[in-house]
Scaffold this active site. Structure first.
Site, PDB file in Angstrom:
ATOM      1  N   LYS A  45       0.828  -1.216   0.000  1.00 20.40           N
ATOM      2  CA  LYS A  45       0.000   0.000   0.000  1.00 20.40           C
ATOM      3  C   LYS A  45       0.858   1.260   0.000  1.00 20.40           C
ATOM      4  CE  LYS A  45      -3.576  -0.540   2.998  1.00 20.40           C
ATOM      5  NZ  LYS A  45      -4.266  -1.025   4.216  1.00 20.40           N
ATOM      6  N   LYS A  47       2.350   2.607   2.207  1.00 23.45           N
ATOM      7  CA  LYS A  47       2.049   3.439   3.400  1.00 23.45           C
ATOM      8  C   LYS A  47       3.101   3.151   4.477  1.00 23.45           C
ATOM      9  CE  LYS A  47      -3.004   4.058   3.496  1.00 23.45           C
ATOM     10  NZ  LYS A  47      -4.208   3.891   4.334  1.00 23.45           N
TER      11      LYS A  47
HETATM   12  N1  C2G Z   1     -12.493   5.948   6.509  1.00 25.25           N
HETATM   13  C1  C2G Z   1     -13.666   6.693   6.604  1.00 25.25           C
HETATM   14  N2  C2G Z   1     -13.593   8.033   6.667  1.00 25.25           N
HETATM   15  C2  C2G Z   1     -12.396   8.676   6.647  1.00 25.25           C
HETATM   16  C3  C2G Z   1     -11.201   7.925   6.566  1.00 25.25           C
HETATM   17  C4  C2G Z   1     -11.276   6.549   6.494  1.00 25.25           C
HETATM   18  O1  C2G Z   1     -14.769   6.134   6.621  1.00 25.25           O
HETATM   19  N3  C2G Z   1     -12.366  10.041   6.713  1.00 25.25           N
HETATM   20  C5  C2G Z   1     -12.603   4.484   6.422  1.00 25.25           C
HETATM   21  C6  C2G Z   1     -12.024   3.912   5.136  1.00 25.25           C
HETATM   22  O2  C2G Z   1     -12.957   4.018   4.074  1.00 25.25           O
HETATM   23  C7  C2G Z   1     -11.760   2.462   5.538  1.00 25.25           C
HETATM   24  C8  C2G Z   1     -11.415   2.580   7.033  1.00 25.25           C
HETATM   25  O3  C2G Z   1     -11.873   3.884   7.458  1.00 25.25           O
HETATM   26  O4  C2G Z   1     -12.951   1.696   5.391  1.00 25.25           O
HETATM   27  C9  C2G Z   1      -9.938   2.458   7.302  1.00 25.25           C
HETATM   28  O5  C2G Z   1      -9.275   3.439   6.530  1.00 25.25           O
HETATM   29  P1  C2G Z   1      -7.717   3.212   6.177  1.00 25.25           P
HETATM   30  O6  C2G Z   1      -6.975   2.876   7.419  1.00 25.25           O
HETATM   31  O7  C2G Z   1      -7.261   4.338   5.296  1.00 25.25           O
HETATM   32  O8  C2G Z   1      -7.821   1.872   5.315  1.00 25.25           O
HETATM   33  P2  C2G Z   1      -7.150   1.583   3.897  1.00 25.25           P
HETATM   34  O9  C2G Z   1      -5.724   2.001   3.912  1.00 25.25           O
HETATM   35  O10 C2G Z   1      -8.063   2.124   2.884  1.00 25.25           O
HETATM   36  O11 C2G Z   1      -7.102  -0.020   3.893  1.00 25.25           O
HETATM   37  O12 C2G Z   1      -7.906  -4.376   2.256  1.00 25.25           O
HETATM   38  C10 C2G Z   1      -8.466  -3.084   2.487  1.00 25.25           C
HETATM   39  C11 C2G Z   1      -7.415  -2.122   2.959  1.00 25.25           C
HETATM   40  O13 C2G Z   1      -6.686  -2.654   4.036  1.00 25.25           O
HETATM   41  C12 C2G Z   1      -8.081  -0.802   3.359  1.00 25.25           C
END
Ligand code: C2G
Length: 129
Positions: A45, A47
């Site tokens: 990712k 990240k």
């Molecule tokens: N999220 C949200 N609102 C935000 C930020 C994040 O609803 N302002 C939600 C994202 O849509 C996700 C969850 O919080 O459902 C976790 O976000 P992240 O940690 O950024 O997850 P991500 O890196 O998108 O990883 O296999 C799937 C991946 O692991 C998802």
């Protein structure tokens, strides 16, 4: 018991994540969070987490909506997870809309509206990082 699963990095945990976890839990009775490992985040990712996996896991386990935290180590584990944990509903924020529809053969798939204006990227920008 209706079992729900969601996936994510949850680094620099913020209220957008909490809103997601609260609504995910509302979809059932038991919420599993598959938390991206440091290696998965870096290798797949691009990240770099501020908090390492164990610290992010500790934070998630302290949230009232979360019942179990498991590691997310790759993109391919979701079907196995749904089967292994007898998941009824898969939940993700709608920035992932449609990306996991293949899971509809195994469970309900729900995409929830993201919380606007908050993101880890925005926090880091505001802090001048
Ligand atoms: N999220 C949200 N609102 C935000 C930020 C994040 O609803 N302002 C939600 C994202 O849509 C996700 C969850 O919080 O459902 C976790 O976000 P992240 O940690 O950024 O997850 P991500 O890196 O998108 O990883 O296999 C799937 C991946 O692991 C998802």
């Amino acid at each position: 018991m209706k079992r729900v699963i969601t996936y994510g990095t949850f680094d620099l945990l913020h209220y957008g994540h909490i809103n997601l976890l609260r609504r995910a839990k509302e979809q059932g009775d038991y919420l599993i969070v598959a938390l991206s490992t440091d290696e998965f985040n870096w290798n797949s990712k691009q990240k770099k987490c501020y908090f390492p996996y164990e610290k992010r896991k500790q934070l998630l386990e302290a949230i009232r909506y979360v019942d179990l935290v498991i590691p997310e180590e790759n993109w391919e584990q979701k079907i196995e997870d749904v089967k292994l944990y007898k998941v009824d509903t898969f939940v993700m924020g709608d920035d992932w809309e449609g990306k996991f529809d293949f899971l509809k053969d195994y469970c309900e798939v729900v995409y929830l509206p993201r919380t606007p204006e908050i993101s880890t990227t925005q926090i880091k920008k505001d802090l001048g990082k």
